[in-house]
Design a protein around this motif. Structure first.
Motif, PDB file in Angstrom:
ATOM      1  N   GLU B 296      54.603  52.800  42.884  1.00  0.00           N
ATOM      2  CA  GLU B 296      54.060  51.463  42.827  1.00  0.00           C
ATOM      3  C   GLU B 296      52.546  51.556  42.928  1.00  0.00           C
ATOM      4  O   GLU B 296      52.024  52.049  43.923  1.00  0.00           O
ATOM      5  CB  GLU B 296      54.641  50.606  43.942  1.00  0.00           C
ATOM      6  CG  GLU B 296      55.123  49.292  43.407  1.00  0.00           C
ATOM      7  CD  GLU B 296      56.185  48.650  44.293  1.00  0.00           C
ATOM      8  OE1 GLU B 296      57.108  48.043  43.734  1.00  0.00           O
ATOM      9  OE2 GLU B 296      56.084  48.782  45.526  1.00  0.00           O
ATOM     10  N   PHE B 297      51.863  51.156  41.852  1.00  0.00           N
ATOM     11  CA  PHE B 297      50.400  51.160  41.852  1.00  0.00           C
ATOM     12  C   PHE B 297      49.919  49.747  42.161  1.00  0.00           C
ATOM     13  O   PHE B 297      50.473  48.786  41.642  1.00  0.00           O
ATOM     14  CB  PHE B 297      49.855  51.526  40.458  1.00  0.00           C
ATOM     15  CG  PHE B 297      49.927  52.975  40.097  1.00  0.00           C
ATOM     16  CD1 PHE B 297      50.678  53.882  40.844  1.00  0.00           C
ATOM     17  CD2 PHE B 297      49.239  53.439  38.983  1.00  0.00           C
ATOM     18  CE1 PHE B 297      50.745  55.221  40.479  1.00  0.00           C
ATOM     19  CE2 PHE B 297      49.301  54.773  38.606  1.00  0.00           C
ATOM     20  CZ  PHE B 297      50.054  55.666  39.354  1.00  0.00           C
ATOM     21  N   PRO B 298      48.854  49.644  42.971  1.00  0.00           N
ATOM     22  CA  PRO B 298      48.266  48.315  43.108  1.00  0.00           C
ATOM     23  C   PRO B 298      47.658  47.909  41.764  1.00  0.00           C
ATOM     24  O   PRO B 298      47.123  48.756  41.047  1.00  0.00           O
ATOM     25  CB  PRO B 298      47.176  48.503  44.167  1.00  0.00           C
ATOM     26  CG  PRO B 298      46.897  49.962  44.193  1.00  0.00           C
ATOM     27  CD  PRO B 298      48.121  50.671  43.726  1.00  0.00           C
ATOM     28  N   ALA B 299      47.776  46.654  41.411  1.00  0.00           N
ATOM     29  CA  ALA B 299      47.260  46.193  40.117  1.00  0.00           C
ATOM     30  C   ALA B 299      47.176  44.686  40.159  1.00  0.00           C
ATOM     31  O   ALA B 299      48.159  44.019  40.458  1.00  0.00           O
ATOM     32  CB  ALA B 299      48.197  46.611  38.997  1.00  0.00           C
ATOM     33  N   LYS B 300      46.011  44.150  39.876  1.00  0.00           N
ATOM     34  CA  LYS B 300      45.872  42.697  39.880  1.00  0.00           C
ATOM     35  C   LYS B 300      45.979  42.190  38.446  1.00  0.00           C
ATOM     36  O   LYS B 300      45.242  42.655  37.578  1.00  0.00           O
ATOM     37  CB  LYS B 300      44.516  42.326  40.481  1.00  0.00           C
ATOM     38  CG  LYS B 300      44.352  40.846  40.727  1.00  0.00           C
ATOM     39  CD  LYS B 300      42.995  40.544  41.357  1.00  0.00           C
ATOM     40  CE  LYS B 300      42.783  39.035  41.421  1.00  0.00           C
ATOM     41  NZ  LYS B 300      41.379  38.701  41.647  1.00  0.00           N
ATOM     42  N   TYR B 301      46.910  41.309  38.208  1.00  0.00           N
ATOM     43  CA  TYR B 301      47.010  40.764  36.850  1.00  0.00           C
ATOM     44  C   TYR B 301      47.511  39.327  36.889  1.00  0.00           C
ATOM     45  O   TYR B 301      48.346  38.955  37.693  1.00  0.00           O
ATOM     46  CB  TYR B 301      47.905  41.629  35.969  1.00  0.00           C
ATOM     47  CG  TYR B 301      49.327  41.770  36.456  1.00  0.00           C
ATOM     48  CD1 TYR B 301      49.664  42.722  37.411  1.00  0.00           C
ATOM     49  CD2 TYR B 301      50.343  40.966  35.939  1.00  0.00           C
ATOM     50  CE1 TYR B 301      50.967  42.846  37.863  1.00  0.00           C
ATOM     51  CE2 TYR B 301      51.647  41.094  36.377  1.00  0.00           C
ATOM     52  CZ  TYR B 301      51.953  42.030  37.349  1.00  0.00           C
ATOM     53  OH  TYR B 301      53.239  42.149  37.789  1.00  0.00           O
ATOM     54  N   TYR B 302      46.957  38.528  35.978  1.00  0.00           N
ATOM     55  CA  TYR B 302      47.310  37.115  35.900  1.00  0.00           C
ATOM     56  C   TYR B 302      48.507  36.901  34.999  1.00  0.00           C
ATOM     57  O   TYR B 302      48.710  37.609  34.012  1.00  0.00           O
ATOM     58  CB  TYR B 302      46.122  36.300  35.375  1.00  0.00           C
ATOM     59  CG  TYR B 302      45.245  35.792  36.495  1.00  0.00           C
ATOM     60  CD1 TYR B 302      44.472  36.684  37.230  1.00  0.00           C
ATOM     61  CD2 TYR B 302      45.209  34.440  36.822  1.00  0.00           C
ATOM     62  CE1 TYR B 302      43.678  36.232  38.273  1.00  0.00           C
ATOM     63  CE2 TYR B 302      44.420  33.979  37.859  1.00  0.00           C
ATOM     64  CZ  TYR B 302      43.655  34.877  38.591  1.00  0.00           C
ATOM     65  OH  TYR B 302      42.882  34.428  39.613  1.00  0.00           O
ATOM     66  N   HIS B 303      49.278  35.909  35.359  1.00  0.00           N
ATOM     67  CA  HIS B 303      50.417  35.504  34.550  1.00  0.00           C
ATOM     68  C   HIS B 303      50.337  33.984  34.451  1.00  0.00           C
ATOM     69  O   HIS B 303      50.541  33.280  35.432  1.00  0.00           O
ATOM     70  CB  HIS B 303      51.717  35.957  35.252  1.00  0.00           C
ATOM     71  CG  HIS B 303      52.945  35.615  34.484  1.00  0.00           C
ATOM     72  ND1 HIS B 303      54.214  35.788  34.981  1.00  0.00           N
ATOM     73  CD2 HIS B 303      53.108  35.120  33.234  1.00  0.00           C
ATOM     74  CE1 HIS B 303      55.103  35.396  34.074  1.00  0.00           C
ATOM     75  NE2 HIS B 303      54.453  34.985  33.006  1.00  0.00           N
ATOM     76  N   ASN B 304      49.981  33.496  33.271  1.00  0.00           N
ATOM     77  CA  ASN B 304      49.729  32.070  33.077  1.00  0.00           C
ATOM     78  C   ASN B 304      50.806  31.469  32.184  1.00  0.00           C
ATOM     79  O   ASN B 304      51.194  32.080  31.197  1.00  0.00           O
ATOM     80  CB  ASN B 304      48.368  31.853  32.418  1.00  0.00           C
ATOM     81  CG  ASN B 304      47.281  32.701  33.066  1.00  0.00           C
ATOM     82  OD1 ASN B 304      47.241  32.826  34.293  1.00  0.00           O
ATOM     83  ND2 ASN B 304      46.422  33.299  32.249  1.00  0.00           N
ATOM     84  N   TYR B 305      51.247  30.288  32.523  1.00  0.00           N
ATOM     85  CA  TYR B 305      52.264  29.650  31.684  1.00  0.00           C
ATOM     86  C   TYR B 305      52.069  28.148  31.717  1.00  0.00           C
ATOM     87  O   TYR B 305      51.558  27.586  32.683  1.00  0.00           O
ATOM     88  CB  TYR B 305      53.669  30.052  32.122  1.00  0.00           C
ATOM     89  CG  TYR B 305      53.952  29.778  33.579  1.00  0.00           C
ATOM     90  CD1 TYR B 305      53.508  30.663  34.566  1.00  0.00           C
ATOM     91  CD2 TYR B 305      54.642  28.633  33.961  1.00  0.00           C
ATOM     92  CE1 TYR B 305      53.735  30.395  35.897  1.00  0.00           C
ATOM     93  CE2 TYR B 305      54.880  28.371  35.299  1.00  0.00           C
ATOM     94  CZ  TYR B 305      54.425  29.261  36.260  1.00  0.00           C
ATOM     95  OH  TYR B 305      54.636  28.993  37.584  1.00  0.00           O
ATOM     96  N   LYS B 316      50.126  32.693  38.137  1.00  0.00           N
ATOM     97  CA  LYS B 316      50.577  33.510  39.255  1.00  0.00           C
ATOM     98  C   LYS B 316      49.762  34.798  39.160  1.00  0.00           C
ATOM     99  O   LYS B 316      49.340  35.191  38.075  1.00  0.00           O
ATOM    100  CB  LYS B 316      52.053  33.882  39.103  1.00  0.00           C
ATOM    101  CG  LYS B 316      53.003  32.706  39.070  1.00  0.00           C
ATOM    102  CD  LYS B 316      54.450  33.166  39.241  1.00  0.00           C
ATOM    103  CE  LYS B 316      55.158  33.304  37.920  1.00  0.00           C
ATOM    104  NZ  LYS B 316      56.621  33.345  38.004  1.00  0.00           N
ATOM    105  N   VAL B 317      49.571  35.455  40.282  1.00  0.00           N
ATOM    106  CA  VAL B 317      48.813  36.703  40.236  1.00  0.00           C
ATOM    107  C   VAL B 317      49.682  37.834  40.777  1.00  0.00           C
ATOM    108  O   VAL B 317      50.141  37.776  41.918  1.00  0.00           O
ATOM    109  CB  VAL B 317      47.510  36.589  41.062  1.00  0.00           C
ATOM    110  CG1 VAL B 317      46.687  37.871  40.899  1.00  0.00           C
ATOM    111  CG2 VAL B 317      46.695  35.386  40.602  1.00  0.00           C
TER     112      VAL B 317
END
Ligand SMILES: [Cu+2]
Lengths: 170, 666
Positions: B296-305, B316-317
């Motif tokens: 499990e790598f830390p990773a910031k990513y957006y999820h827009n809907y 959501k992030v």
């Protein structure tokens, strides 16, 4: 700009040669639905030119007499009042005052209930074809919008308008 | 694709193909002189009639998706995806800003390349279309019922998201990947600060599989989720396509720069005779995930809907991703040697043939899936790179179509045993019999074709009929319009034995790939209005009796309606300098094609175009006292010009009371 152009009289000949005959008829065969739409458009255009013969019910889904009882269905009228607001009618109508459209108290005394339901459900066609609606359009200048009202909803709104008319008389 | 890397001076000479394909295409342009009138008939869609196909063209550097009708080539719609769109306010309205949020903040632009229609059982099903953002890696899903962007997910640990979006046979997954490898910091999930010359040591690629929720009962628009990333050697992963039928369970990605150059790639990344196609067994990856063989790598990513009942986008992030290392998940990936700096990789409708476009080779490599499986079984391995076995070329190759054309890039299929290939350098499309490995027809295109597209041409059941050439260079095809030109597409009839050129039409931005489906599959399902009674926008007003203006400190909310042809309220007073005003406008029309626009004097945002039943919001911060007009920007009725209003703005601290109204003096 001076350019060497073909003399005009040559154009028709070229067109005939270029277009290669009337093969198109086959490939332009359409779905019936599309055809119907096209016919409707054609009819509409003609209607604006020469007012068509329409029944006293106007044009729209209601072509059979409703045979309404004298008495008011209170529950239905209440639902109609809510819909009158929810379906955007209040943007243009008040009961007792001109707004964008005519005041609606008493309209049930002036017009057949069938006509009113058609006007509510099918205003775009009504103002093109129905002579009474056309007169109203002339007077108010703005075409009434189609608010996508179902038959049941239109019936409820009609009941609300019938009740409103009665209230005035009392 | 990058045209500069292709125009290598030495290439043509080195390949040494005869003058047949060389130099400029023939002088006479367009439709063959003989067939002009019959070509015209084939593309003529009479007024009021409909096109046979919807075609979706990526917008390239305009970040959009264009909808065209075929065969007419009519532009039907522009769908904003990754770029703000002044025309309707996408990315500017309060409701849509969230769609363009990323871990790098609000990004108003991207570069779209490869649209992909959703499939069920390998057949185009007409639900959605996906498309990638190349620059700030993201994947979007567009709903075909509304033809609007409904979801965007950011891809962490990635750059240059080019091998995207390609889907598996039942849309189980959508792919993403690194054209640009990056120095991933496993501790933080960010990019490391390292010397660029340490590329080979520090840089890695990732191939991302995004899981798609296909449950028809799930109404949420948050349907995508990152399932896993495969950590792969730092090559440039370019394009992809997934298997079908027998090869279902696999996806294939081309790579170039196996030299791992980090400067002057056009020379330094063109050294090897062969680069690789990466074959990923995603079913195996699923198994490894289940067995806990991942990190499990830390990773910031957006999820827009975008919720089309609330008429609003949400974000959501994500904060971590599962990463699989090929060394720890044996059999998850193999390399297939492929000449030379291959670009496209495409799987034929039977699922057996994997065809690349070796852009610097004149030979067209066709690999065989069944041979690949045998090679794996018999361990016909040349070497192993970071846990990925390189299979022997001869063991996987079905054939090399000799001297097919110069600069083959992409392939599409007609479902009749032929592959159509675009050839960038020789500006032509060729048709090849796959089994026989034989070119059977070729047609010049104008100029320098990139992708090509047959409706359904990457599915198990191509619809066929046409191939579209998506050309990169336009030059003299149309009336000159200055140095910057639209790109040109060409429609070619493929129903006969010989391809027949039918039509040129201009396209917007730079369409890379495109997809098409028969109009009948979706046209009756396309939404015409949003139902007012289903509108759950927190600031919606569904009747004029609810319109109002509310002040909360120095924030003012205007609850406004629009209908032909007035706004309610259309007079507002009591706004002060220093206020932030939100105009929440609900279009209470319920009739098809009656949007209203809203624009206010001096606002830095463009107008917003509100569809019937929809609510949208524009933020306005007036700077000086005065009376400012607002108006409807979309000609909506004969009295559209009357659709206007005024807002009075008074100095800070003045005591003008807050009032509003319609058809009365305040
Ligand atoms: Cu308007």
């Amino acid at each position: 700009m001076v350019m060497k152009r073909l003399p005009m009289y040559l154009l028709p000949i070229l067109l005939v040669v270029g277009c290669g005959g009337g093969k198109k008829s086959e490939s332009s065969s359409n779905t019936t639905e599309q055809k119907a739409q096209q016919t409707a458009t054609v009819e509409q255009t003609q209607a604006t030119a020469q007012s068509e013969q329409v029944s006293e019910f106007g044009v729209g889904p209601i072509q059979e007499p409703l045979n309404l009882p004298e008495t008011i269905d209170e529950a239905l009228a209440k639902k109609g009042q809510e819909l009158f607001d929810k379906k955007g009618c209040t943007a243009c109508h008040e009961l007792d005052k001109k707004k964008v459209g005519p005041p609606l108290r008493g309209v049930t005394d002036q017009r057949p209930p069938e006509w009113i339901m058609n006007m509510i459900m099918n205003p775009d066609e009504m103002i093109l074809k129905d002579p009474v609606a056309q007169k109203l359009l002339e007077e108010y200048g703005v075409p009434m919008t189609n608010q996508n009202v179902s038959k049941d909803e239109a019936r409820a709104i009609l009941e609300f308008l019938r009740k409103a008319a009665k209230e005035k008389k009392n | 694709m990058n045209r500069r890397t292709l125009i290598l001076a030495g290439v043509i000479g080195a390949i040494g193909v005869g003058a047949l394909f060389m130099g400029c295409p023939p002088k006479e342009k367009g439709a063959a002189k003989t067939g002009a009138s019959s070509a015209a008939e084939k593309v003529y869609v009479a007024p009021g009639e409909y096109d046979e196909f919807y075609a979706f063209f990526s917008g390239g550097f305009n970040g959009q998706l264009m909808v065209y009708g075929l065969p007419s080539g009519r532009l039907l719609k522009i769908i904003p995806v990754f770029s703000v769109f002044p025309r309707n306010g996408y990315g500017y309205t309060e409701e849509t800003k969230a769609m363009l949020m990323t871990s790098h903040g609000f990004i108003p632009w991207d570069d779209t390349h490869h649209p992909e229609l959703s499939q069920t059982n390998g057949e185009v099903d007409g639900r959605w279309i996906f498309i990638n953002a190349n620059n700030t890696p993201r994947v979007a899903r567009i709903d075909l019922a509304t033809m609007e962007t409904r979801e965007i997910i950011e891809i962490p640990n990635s750059a240059g998201n080019h091998p995207s979006t390609f889907i598996t046979m039942n849309t189980e997954y959508v792919t993403a990947g690194t054209r640009f490898s990056v120095p991933i910091d496993i501790q933080t999930g960010k990019f490391k600060d390292v010397p660029i010359k340490d590329y080979a040591k520090e840089f890695k690629g990732t191939i991302t599989f995004i899981k798609v929720n296909n449950d028809p009962n799930y109404e949420g628009e948050d349907k995508m989720d990152i399932a896993f990333q495969l950590l792969v050697p730092g090559y440039d992963y370019d394009l992809g396509h997934c298997g079908k039928g027998p090869s279902h369970g696999w996806c294939f990605f081309t790579s170039y720069n196996t030299e791992q150059a980090h400067t002057l790639l056009e020379k330094n990344a063109s050294q090897h005779d062969k680069d690789y196609i990466l074959a990923v067994n995603w079913k195996k990856a699923e198994q490894c995930l289940q067995e806990g063989k991942y990190h499990e790598f830390p990773a910031k990513y957006y999820h827009n809907y975008y919720d089309d009942k609330k008429h609003m986008a949400f974000s959501k992030v994500g904060d971590k991703v599962k990463v699989i290392l090929p060394t720890e998940c044996e059999g998850v990936a193999y390399y297939l040697p492929t000449p030379k700096s291959p670009h496209g990789v495409d799987v034929d409708p039977t699922g057996e043939y994997i065809i690349a476009g070796g852009k610097l080779s004149a030979d067209l490599p066709i690999h065989s899936f069944s041979k690949m499986m045998k090679a794996i079984e018999n361990n016909e391995v040349e070497k192993v790179i970071d846990g990925i076995p390189v299979l022997k070329f001869e063991a996987v190759n079905h054939c090399l179509v000799p001297k097919a054309c110069i600069g083959p890039l992409h392939n599409e299929f007609d479902g009749k045993g032929f592959v159509y290939t675009s050839c960038f350098i020789s500006s032509e499309i060729i048709k090849t019999d796959i089994e026989k490995c034989e070119v059977v027809d070729r047609i010049p295109v104008y100029y320098s074709v990139g992708h090509l597209m047959i409706p359904g041409g990457d599915s198990r059941k191509p619809f066929g009929k046409y191939v579209v050439a998506l050309n990169k260079i336009t030059k003299d095809r149309y009336l000159p319009v200055g140095p910057e030109l639209n790109q040109s597409a060409q429609l070619i009839d493929i129903t006969g034995e010989k391809m027949e050129m039918l039509l040129d039409f201009a396209t917007i931005g730079e369409p890379h790939y495109a997809q098409a489906l028969p109009a009948d599959l979706i046209k009756d399902k396309v939404v015409k209005i949003y139902k007012l009674e289903e509108n759950q926008h927190p600031y919606a007003v569904k009747s004029e009796n609810e319109t109002r203006v509310e002040r909360k400190g120095n924030v003012v909310h205007v609850y406004m309606t629009a209908i032909r042809s007035h706004f309610n309220p259309d007079n507002i007073e009591g706004i002060k300098v220093g206020d932030t005003v939100y105009f929440h406008v609900t279009n209470i029309e319920q009739d098809w094609d009656i949007p209203h626009g809203f624009a206010i004097f001096g606002a830095p945002e463009p107008n917003m175009l509100i569809m019937p039943g929809q609510t949208l919001t524009i933020r306005w911060v007036p700077k000086e006292p005065g009376v400012y007009p607002y108006y409807c920007t979309d000609f909506c009725s004969a009295l559209h010009q009357e659709m206007q209003g005024y807002v009075r703005v008074s100095p800070k601290g003045s005591n003008v009371p807050l009032k509003w109204g319609l058809d009365k003096d305040l």
